[in-house]
Design an enzyme around this catalytic site. Structure first.
Site, PDB file in Angstrom:
ATOM      1  N   ASP A  62      31.386  28.780  22.606  1.00 52.75           N
ATOM      2  CA  ASP A  62      31.302  29.342  23.952  1.00 52.75           C
ATOM      3  C   ASP A  62      29.937  29.994  24.120  1.00 52.75           C
ATOM      4  O   ASP A  62      29.515  30.763  23.256  1.00 52.75           O
ATOM      5  CB  ASP A  62      32.423  30.356  24.224  1.00 52.75           C
ATOM      6  CG  ASP A  62      32.708  30.479  25.713  1.00 52.75           C
ATOM      7  OD1 ASP A  62      31.753  30.690  26.493  1.00 52.75           O
ATOM      8  OD2 ASP A  62      33.887  30.352  26.117  1.00 52.75           O
ATOM      9  N   LEU A  71      39.068  38.988  33.034  1.00 55.56           N
ATOM     10  CA  LEU A  71      40.035  39.837  32.321  1.00 55.56           C
ATOM     11  C   LEU A  71      41.477  39.658  32.807  1.00 55.56           C
ATOM     12  O   LEU A  71      42.413  40.011  32.096  1.00 55.56           O
ATOM     13  CB  LEU A  71      39.628  41.314  32.427  1.00 55.56           C
ATOM     14  CG  LEU A  71      38.209  41.630  31.916  1.00 55.56           C
ATOM     15  CD1 LEU A  71      37.942  43.127  32.020  1.00 55.56           C
ATOM     16  CD2 LEU A  71      38.007  41.173  30.478  1.00 55.56           C
ATOM     17  N   GLN A  72      41.649  39.085  33.990  1.00 54.54           N
ATOM     18  CA  GLN A  72      42.985  38.857  34.545  1.00 54.54           C
ATOM     19  C   GLN A  72      43.783  37.862  33.706  1.00 54.54           C
ATOM     20  O   GLN A  72      45.005  37.824  33.775  1.00 54.54           O
ATOM     21  CB  GLN A  72      42.802  38.374  36.003  1.00 54.54           C
ATOM     22  CG  GLN A  72      43.946  37.647  36.660  1.00 54.54           C
ATOM     23  CD  GLN A  72      43.756  36.132  36.639  1.00 54.54           C
ATOM     24  OE1 GLN A  72      42.913  35.610  35.916  1.00 54.54           O
ATOM     25  NE2 GLN A  72      44.560  35.434  37.434  1.00 54.54           N
ATOM     26  N   LYS A  86      31.346  35.896  24.760  1.00 54.56           N
ATOM     27  CA  LYS A  86      32.790  35.661  24.612  1.00 54.56           C
ATOM     28  C   LYS A  86      33.162  35.333  23.174  1.00 54.56           C
ATOM     29  O   LYS A  86      34.222  35.738  22.691  1.00 54.56           O
ATOM     30  CB  LYS A  86      33.234  34.511  25.515  1.00 54.56           C
ATOM     31  CG  LYS A  86      33.351  34.897  26.972  1.00 54.56           C
ATOM     32  CD  LYS A  86      34.023  33.787  27.748  1.00 54.56           C
ATOM     33  CE  LYS A  86      34.095  34.166  29.222  1.00 54.56           C
ATOM     34  NZ  LYS A  86      34.668  33.074  30.021  1.00 54.56           N
ATOM     35  N   ASN A 131      35.993  22.298  32.627  1.00 61.70           N
ATOM     36  CA  ASN A 131      35.335  21.322  33.495  1.00 61.70           C
ATOM     37  C   ASN A 131      35.503  19.922  32.912  1.00 61.70           C
ATOM     38  O   ASN A 131      35.667  19.749  31.706  1.00 61.70           O
ATOM     39  CB  ASN A 131      33.859  21.689  33.691  1.00 61.70           C
ATOM     40  CG  ASN A 131      33.074  21.587  32.402  1.00 61.70           C
ATOM     41  OD1 ASN A 131      32.591  20.528  32.046  1.00 61.70           O
ATOM     42  ND2 ASN A 131      32.979  22.696  31.673  1.00 61.70           N
ATOM     43  N   CYS A 171      44.660   8.406  24.247  1.00 58.21           N
ATOM     44  CA  CYS A 171      43.644   9.443  24.389  1.00 58.21           C
ATOM     45  C   CYS A 171      43.565   9.896  25.849  1.00 58.21           C
ATOM     46  O   CYS A 171      44.236   9.348  26.723  1.00 58.21           O
ATOM     47  CB  CYS A 171      42.293   8.958  23.862  1.00 58.21           C
ATOM     48  SG  CYS A 171      41.299   7.979  25.007  1.00 58.21           S
ATOM     49  N   CYS A 174      42.623   7.219  28.163  1.00 57.26           N
ATOM     50  CA  CYS A 174      43.663   6.219  28.433  1.00 57.26           C
ATOM     51  C   CYS A 174      44.326   6.554  29.770  1.00 57.26           C
ATOM     52  O   CYS A 174      44.746   5.671  30.504  1.00 57.26           O
ATOM     53  CB  CYS A 174      44.732   6.235  27.338  1.00 57.26           C
ATOM     54  SG  CYS A 174      44.268   5.422  25.800  1.00 57.26           S
ATOM     55  N   CYS A 188      36.450  26.693  40.626  1.00 60.23           N
ATOM     56  CA  CYS A 188      37.286  27.694  39.957  1.00 60.23           C
ATOM     57  C   CYS A 188      37.652  28.822  40.898  1.00 60.23           C
ATOM     58  O   CYS A 188      38.802  29.238  40.981  1.00 60.23           O
ATOM     59  CB  CYS A 188      36.553  28.312  38.784  1.00 60.23           C
ATOM     60  SG  CYS A 188      35.846  27.148  37.660  1.00 60.23           S
ATOM     61  N   CYS A 245      41.494   0.853  27.690  1.00 63.26           N
ATOM     62  CA  CYS A 245      40.842   2.173  27.674  1.00 63.26           C
ATOM     63  C   CYS A 245      39.366   1.998  27.321  1.00 63.26           C
ATOM     64  O   CYS A 245      39.025   1.298  26.368  1.00 63.26           O
ATOM     65  CB  CYS A 245      41.506   3.091  26.646  1.00 63.26           C
ATOM     66  SG  CYS A 245      40.605   4.643  26.412  1.00 63.26           S
TER      67      CYS A 245
HETATM   68 ZN   LIG Z   1      42.076   5.828  25.096  1.00 62.83          ZN
END
Ligand SMILES: [Zn+2]
Lengths: 270, 69
Positions: A62, A71-72, A86, A131, A171, A174, A188, A245
């Site tokens: 991070d 903080l929520q 963080k 994201n 995955c 897929c 967000c 895939c």
């Molecule tokens: Zn896949």
């Protein structure tokens, strides 16, 4: 196998009592290396539970600092941590819960050119990013490096999770072929999320991690668990590996990692 | 025809319906934020118009959920 001290046997007694975990499973946890991508809403409970469970080495990726609006829901960060990295804030709480573990911090955003180097040292990855570019990057990198991982996503009152064992189970790609167009993704700050949803989904991801390491139960593979907390409805939708895939199929067209353009959460990283 | 959509049985007064019409009928407001699984296969986004849903098909609308922080 690790020889546990009397104090460790007490610390982990509720695990050791479980027939599916026992001393052996606890020893596997102590030897395990898990990477948590994102120390946010999902990563916070994951970090705390994995530390408490005695996972021997936990990495945190991070690059962000704690803000008051975190903080929520990001329960490993406290008011006094505002402005701190963080990763450091999470590490402080994890070591306070369990000083016996090792916590590695990676102050980075995952990119095509660093992701393999970071995940390569771990047995399992918990994907708690906010994201789509990062979610697809983690999926593709884990498929290529053959590192199992657990995907998690939350929005408003809803959450979803799936565990991926590369080469064995469906995955993320897929199901979700490519990131949605950036202008379709609610930002967000627009969408919002009920704080406790992050705890629900993060706890599911932590449980999957502990199951993977100890071998207990059946993983959330070839299925997408979804829930809507408004009516507390949970569904487990069966999935299967898709032969078309683009990354794990029979003729994958993606053979290198991609840095997609950021969507709604323009500045948000892991 | 009777089709199972997200686990719930639904009746339609027709014998077949393209995927894009089923999305509209189920009031999916942002189809680009949904993957469609028809009888276990993920349907290519470009083929929503020419892929038909018929009696006893099982359809899942799988929503993209990007949040995590
Ligand atoms: Zn896949």
């Amino acid at each position: 196998m690790i020889d546990f001290s009397e104090e460790q046997l007490q610390r982990y007694s509720r695990h050791i009592l479980l027939a599916d975990v026992g001393v052996e499973g606890q020893a596997r946890l102590a030897e395990a290396r898990v990477l948590v991508v994102g120390a946010g809403g999902l990563g916070a409970p994951v970090c705390l539970y994995l530390a408490a469970a005695g996972v021997g080495t936990i990495g945190i990726v991070d690059a962000d600092c704690v803000e008051i609006s975190n903080l929520q829901r990001q329960i490993c960060h406290f008011t006094h941590n505002i402005g701190d990295a963080k990763a450091d804030s999470a590490r402080e709480k994890m070591l306070a819960i369990n000083p016996e573990i090792t916590v590695n911090v990676h102050y980075e955003y995952l990119r095509a050119d660093n992701v393999l180097g970071i995940i390569g040292g771990y047995d399992f990855v918990v994907e708690g990013t906010d994201n789509f570019p990062a979610k697809f990057l983690v999926n593709d990198a884990c498929i290529m490096a053959k590192v199992p991982f657990c995907h998690g996503g939350i929005l408003r009152f809803r959450g979803q999770a799936m565990t991926v064992i590369p080469g064995e189970s469906a995955c993320y790609r897929c199901v979700f072929r490519e990131p949605p167009p950036p202008d379709a993704v609610p930002s967000c700050s627009e969408a919002g999320v009920l704080g406790a949803i992050a705890g629900m989904l993060g706890s599911i991801q932590a449980a999957e991690t502990l199951k993977f390491i100890t071998g207990a139960g059946r993983l959330l593979t070839d299925a997408l668990l979804t829930f809507d907390a408004k009516d507390m409805e949970f569904r487990k939708i069966p999935l299967s590996c898709q032969e078309d895939c683009p990354v794990c199929g029979e003729a994958p067209e993606i053979d290198s990692l991609i840095d997609y353009e950021q969507g709604g959460c323009a500045l948000a990283g892991a | 025809m009777e089709v199972t959509v997200n686990g719930e049985k639904k009746r339609y007064d027709c014998r077949a319906m393209p995927v894009d019409a089923l999305l509209a009928d189920n009031r999916v407001e942002a189809p680009e934020m949904v993957s469609v699984q028809l009888n276990g296969r993920i349907i290519d986004r470009q083929r929503y118009r020419d892929t038909l849903v018929v009696d006893r098909d099982e359809v899942e609308f799988l929503y993209f959920m990007g949040g995590g922080r």
